[in-house]
Scaffold this motif. Sequence first.
Motif, PDB file in Angstrom:
ATOM      1  N   ALA A 180     -19.960 -65.411  17.053  1.00  0.00           N
ATOM      2  CA  ALA A 180     -18.748 -64.713  16.605  1.00  0.00           C
ATOM      3  C   ALA A 180     -18.113 -63.927  17.748  1.00  0.00           C
ATOM      4  O   ALA A 180     -18.749 -63.065  18.352  1.00  0.00           O
ATOM      5  CB  ALA A 180     -19.086 -63.772  15.461  1.00  0.00           C
ATOM      6  N   LEU A 181     -16.845 -64.217  18.039  1.00  0.00           N
ATOM      7  CA  LEU A 181     -16.101 -63.489  19.059  1.00  0.00           C
ATOM      8  C   LEU A 181     -15.136 -62.496  18.425  1.00  0.00           C
ATOM      9  O   LEU A 181     -14.983 -61.370  18.903  1.00  0.00           O
ATOM     10  CB  LEU A 181     -15.323 -64.467  19.942  1.00  0.00           C
ATOM     11  N   THR A 182     -14.443 -62.916  17.372  1.00  0.00           N
ATOM     12  CA  THR A 182     -13.499 -62.048  16.675  1.00  0.00           C
ATOM     13  C   THR A 182     -13.747 -62.121  15.177  1.00  0.00           C
ATOM     14  O   THR A 182     -14.500 -62.966  14.691  1.00  0.00           O
ATOM     15  CB  THR A 182     -12.039 -62.454  16.965  1.00  0.00           C
ATOM     16  N   ALA A 183     -13.083 -61.248  14.462  1.00  0.00           N
ATOM     17  CA  ALA A 183     -13.285 -61.154  13.013  1.00  0.00           C
ATOM     18  C   ALA A 183     -12.265 -61.982  12.245  1.00  0.00           C
ATOM     19  O   ALA A 183     -11.182 -62.294  12.748  1.00  0.00           O
ATOM     20  CB  ALA A 183     -13.171 -59.692  12.582  1.00  0.00           C
ATOM     21  N   ALA A 184     -12.636 -62.311  11.022  1.00  0.00           N
ATOM     22  CA  ALA A 184     -11.648 -62.795  10.063  1.00  0.00           C
ATOM     23  C   ALA A 184     -10.786 -61.618   9.650  1.00  0.00           C
ATOM     24  O   ALA A 184     -11.284 -60.495   9.491  1.00  0.00           O
ATOM     25  CB  ALA A 184     -12.345 -63.403   8.845  1.00  0.00           C
ATOM     26  N   ALA A 185      -9.498 -61.854   9.482  1.00  0.00           N
ATOM     27  CA  ALA A 185      -8.579 -60.778   9.107  1.00  0.00           C
ATOM     28  C   ALA A 185      -7.773 -61.216   7.892  1.00  0.00           C
ATOM     29  O   ALA A 185      -7.013 -62.182   7.965  1.00  0.00           O
ATOM     30  CB  ALA A 185      -7.656 -60.425  10.262  1.00  0.00           C
ATOM     31  N   ARG A 260     -11.362 -56.834   7.425  1.00  0.00           N
ATOM     32  CA  ARG A 260     -11.919 -57.619   8.527  1.00  0.00           C
ATOM     33  C   ARG A 260     -13.429 -57.771   8.377  1.00  0.00           C
ATOM     34  O   ARG A 260     -14.131 -56.825   8.005  1.00  0.00           O
ATOM     35  CB  ARG A 260     -11.584 -56.953   9.872  1.00  0.00           C
ATOM     36  N   SER A 261     -13.901 -58.975   8.681  1.00  0.00           N
ATOM     37  CA  SER A 261     -15.325 -59.273   8.541  1.00  0.00           C
ATOM     38  C   SER A 261     -15.707 -60.362   9.522  1.00  0.00           C
ATOM     39  O   SER A 261     -14.846 -61.088  10.025  1.00  0.00           O
ATOM     40  CB  SER A 261     -15.638 -59.710   7.106  1.00  0.00           C
ATOM     41  N   LEU A 262     -17.007 -60.490   9.764  1.00  0.00           N
ATOM     42  CA  LEU A 262     -17.493 -61.461  10.742  1.00  0.00           C
ATOM     43  C   LEU A 262     -18.199 -62.654  10.124  1.00  0.00           C
ATOM     44  O   LEU A 262     -18.225 -63.729  10.718  1.00  0.00           O
ATOM     45  CB  LEU A 262     -18.463 -60.774  11.718  1.00  0.00           C
ATOM     46  N   HIS A 263     -18.782 -62.484   8.942  1.00  0.00           N
ATOM     47  CA  HIS A 263     -19.613 -63.528   8.361  1.00  0.00           C
ATOM     48  C   HIS A 263     -18.903 -64.208   7.194  1.00  0.00           C
ATOM     49  O   HIS A 263     -18.402 -63.526   6.295  1.00  0.00           O
ATOM     50  CB  HIS A 263     -20.956 -62.951   7.902  1.00  0.00           C
ATOM     51  N   PRO A 264     -18.855 -65.528   7.190  1.00  0.00           N
ATOM     52  CA  PRO A 264     -18.157 -66.260   6.128  1.00  0.00           C
ATOM     53  C   PRO A 264     -18.650 -65.926   4.723  1.00  0.00           C
ATOM     54  O   PRO A 264     -17.856 -65.827   3.792  1.00  0.00           O
ATOM     55  CB  PRO A 264     -18.430 -67.727   6.474  1.00  0.00           C
ATOM     56  N   GLU A 265     -19.976 -65.721   4.566  1.00  0.00           N
ATOM     57  CA  GLU A 265     -20.504 -65.420   3.228  1.00  0.00           C
ATOM     58  C   GLU A 265     -19.992 -64.068   2.745  1.00  0.00           C
ATOM     59  O   GLU A 265     -19.626 -63.909   1.578  1.00  0.00           O
ATOM     60  CB  GLU A 265     -22.037 -65.425   3.251  1.00  0.00           C
ATOM     61  N   THR A 266     -19.983 -63.094   3.641  1.00  0.00           N
ATOM     62  CA  THR A 266     -19.454 -61.773   3.291  1.00  0.00           C
ATOM     63  C   THR A 266     -17.986 -61.878   2.912  1.00  0.00           C
ATOM     64  O   THR A 266     -17.539 -61.323   1.902  1.00  0.00           O
ATOM     65  CB  THR A 266     -19.629 -60.800   4.466  1.00  0.00           C
ATOM     66  N   ARG A 267     -17.235 -62.582   3.715  1.00  0.00           N
ATOM     67  CA  ARG A 267     -15.800 -62.716   3.485  1.00  0.00           C
ATOM     68  C   ARG A 267     -15.518 -63.348   2.124  1.00  0.00           C
ATOM     69  O   ARG A 267     -14.592 -62.930   1.410  1.00  0.00           O
ATOM     70  CB  ARG A 267     -15.190 -63.573   4.590  1.00  0.00           C
TER      71      ARG A 267
END
Length: 394
Positions: A180-185, A260-267
């Motif tokens: 992971a370089l950047t977060a989902a927004a 904003r989050s980094l992990h697909p499951e969390t998102r």
Amino acid sequence: MLTRIKDLATKLAPRLIEIRRHIHSHPELSGQEYQTSAFVSGVLSSSGLHVQEGVGKTGVIGELQGTGKDERLLAIRTDMDALPIVERTCLEFASRSQGIMHACGHDVHTTVGLGTAMVLSQMAEELPGRVRFLFQAAEEIAQGASWMVNDGAMDEVSNILSLHVFPSIPAGSIGVRYGALTAAADDLEIIIIGESGHGARPHEAVDAIWIASQVITTLQQAISRTQNPLRPVVLSIGKIEGGRAPNVIADKVQLLGTVRSLHPETRANLPNWIEKIVANVCNSYGAKYQVNYRQGVPSVQNDYFLTQLLQSAAEEAWGSDRVQVLPEPSLGAEDFSVYLEKAPGSMFRLGVGFRDRILNYPLHHPLFEVDESAIITGVVTMAYTAYKYWHQNC
């Protein structure tokens, strides 16, 4: 080959600085990059690349055909748009467009992309396959990558590389990041619907402003106690709008924010998690609500083997002491992630900080500046990585 690439880049250095300063002086907002696109197209054409304009609205594609029979197609993506910021640098080549500034380094990105194309075009006989250069519009509004993909920019692409300037790394160095370089927004809208009343008799009304404040507080508290702290979530409310007069209890409040989050499951779980909290608060005080959750760009997840290739190329070019493996991701967002849904890729951080300055202003700051020596670092790193791409399995 590395020596040849460095020599070619060094000879191009004065021209590349001219290019960067021209682009910096003439910034254009997202989706309005008409002059920049025309300029980029001209440089690519003069270097012998096949050019396609109007891709992704104002984007440009330049394709370089190698001499071999390797079927793989490597894409290199850079972005071109600027920000609605008043520049305060007082540079000789400062923005000539009032209220618009290249404060995120996309002028450097575009220049590195052009420089890489110019270098590789002079050594096409050494490339067994094709290189496709993507000059993207509208990264700052996180739409340009989707526009490019929808127009076929990723058709047949095997892998993709990109870069982003980083003022906290000194010029002459780069940073790579595995995973992971950047977060989902994602975008969040919450509407609280209460019942209006007189400011002197709050018990006869349902105060949407007060309930909205409870929603905000509860969401922030719940993050620290219901979300895995090793999988960070940042929820920021950036705009609150509601009410009609100081002595009238508001019956409606709109909250706008970003998640904003980094992990697909969390998102994936965040929309339901947020709605449950909003529902619990509103139900407790007799309000109604609406939650509108819109997924934006996903997290940039760098491919391991391509990141390893970048690191190896950079260490050969500059030495291991000038290549940092970044220990942490950023919670900023990047629509480079949209391309990664089509093919594996990796983005590296290009150091642009001045070594002799106590303070290097951050991205999106009106005093943001770059050490232009970083341009050659970026060109050599990208060009040599592209060369090595066909000479090792990845």
